[in-house]
Design a protein around this motif. Structure first.
Motif, PDB file in Angstrom:
ATOM      1  N   PRO A  89       0.847  -1.246  -0.033  1.00  0.00           N
ATOM      2  CA  PRO A  89       0.158   0.023   0.027  1.00  0.00           C
ATOM      3  C   PRO A  89       0.952   1.220  -0.020  1.00  0.00           C
ATOM      4  N   PHE A  90       0.637   2.253  -0.941  1.00  0.00           N
ATOM      5  CA  PHE A  90       1.387   3.459  -1.000  1.00  0.00           C
ATOM      6  C   PHE A  90       0.297   4.493  -1.577  1.00  0.00           C
ATOM      7  N   SER A  91       0.669   5.903  -1.462  1.00  0.00           N
ATOM      8  CA  SER A  91      -0.017   6.646  -1.932  1.00  0.00           C
ATOM      9  C   SER A  91       0.898   7.147  -3.321  1.00  0.00           C
ATOM     10  N   PHE A  92       2.322   7.304  -3.155  1.00  0.00           N
ATOM     11  CA  PHE A  92       3.047   7.929  -4.166  1.00  0.00           C
ATOM     12  C   PHE A  92       4.259   7.161  -4.230  1.00  0.00           C
ATOM     13  N   PHE A  93       4.883   6.837  -5.496  1.00  0.00           N
ATOM     14  CA  PHE A  93       6.145   6.403  -5.691  1.00  0.00           C
ATOM     15  C   PHE A  93       7.197   7.329  -6.147  1.00  0.00           C
ATOM     16  N   MET A  94       8.320   7.581  -5.629  1.00  0.00           N
ATOM     17  CA  MET A  94       9.109   8.620  -6.203  1.00  0.00           C
ATOM     18  C   MET A  94      10.473   8.018  -6.090  1.00  0.00           C
TER      19      MET A  94
END
Length: 179
Positions: free
Chosen positions: A95-100
């Motif tokens: 689960p994550f909102s953003f991948f940078m």
């Protein structure tokens, strides 16, 4: 990801050595075998990223934390491995909102640290990054690993032995913040 565990057999084969996980005493693995960072990239091209195991408890811990935090995955992995990394995260349902990804930027490490400066909580196994983050965050958790025992920066961060301890530390922090 248990990247080191996947890299060790390749390192041992290419450099004719017999390293184990506890022998990786520096975050910059190329220095352990005495080669350049550029030369060491062949290790990362030989890893099958789809077969790397998640760190035990990481997925479950993040699933608990996603109800209380916005989760941002930040990495400095070389650009050629980003697609594989994203596929791996999706394969294991992280689960994550953003991948940078900051690889390829002039100073990718600095860019990652700039994100850490804007975060309330940071989790990493890179001691240098955690020490930097601890000056800016409300909570910095260092996932204990052989490569991050080089200094003792007492009370600047919380050294956590595993993801269960990271999760409980973060949830306790959140409970204290909201009370």
């Amino acid at each position: 990801a248990e990247l080191v565990d996947s890299a060790i057999p390749i390192i041992n084969s290419l450099y004719q050595c017999s390293l184990g996980r506890n022998d990786i005493r520096m975050y910059e693995m190329h220095k352990v075998v005495g080669t350049t960072e550029e030369s060491f990239k062949k290790i990362f091209t030989a890893i099958n990223y789809k077969k790397i195991n998640p760190i035990p408890g990481a997925i479950e811990g993040l699933k608990q934390l996603e109800h209380h935090f916005e989760i941002i995955i930040a990495t400095n992995r070389p650009s050629e491995f980003i697609e594989q990394t994203q596929e791996w995260l999706n394969q294991y349902c992280f689960p994550f909102s953003f991948f940078m990804n900051f690889a390829g930027e002039e100073d990718s490490r600095l860019s990652k640290l700039e994100i850490y400066e804007k975060s309330d909580v940071v989790i990493d196994d890179d001691l240098t990054a955690i020490i930097h983050a601890s000056s800016h965050t409300k909570l910095s958790c260092l996932l204990d690993s052989p490569w991050n025992h080089s200094i003792n920066a007492e009370k600047r961060f919380v050294r956590c032995q595993d993801w269960a301890e990271i999760t409980s530390t973060c949830l306790e922090f959140m409970a204290n913040e909201t009370s």
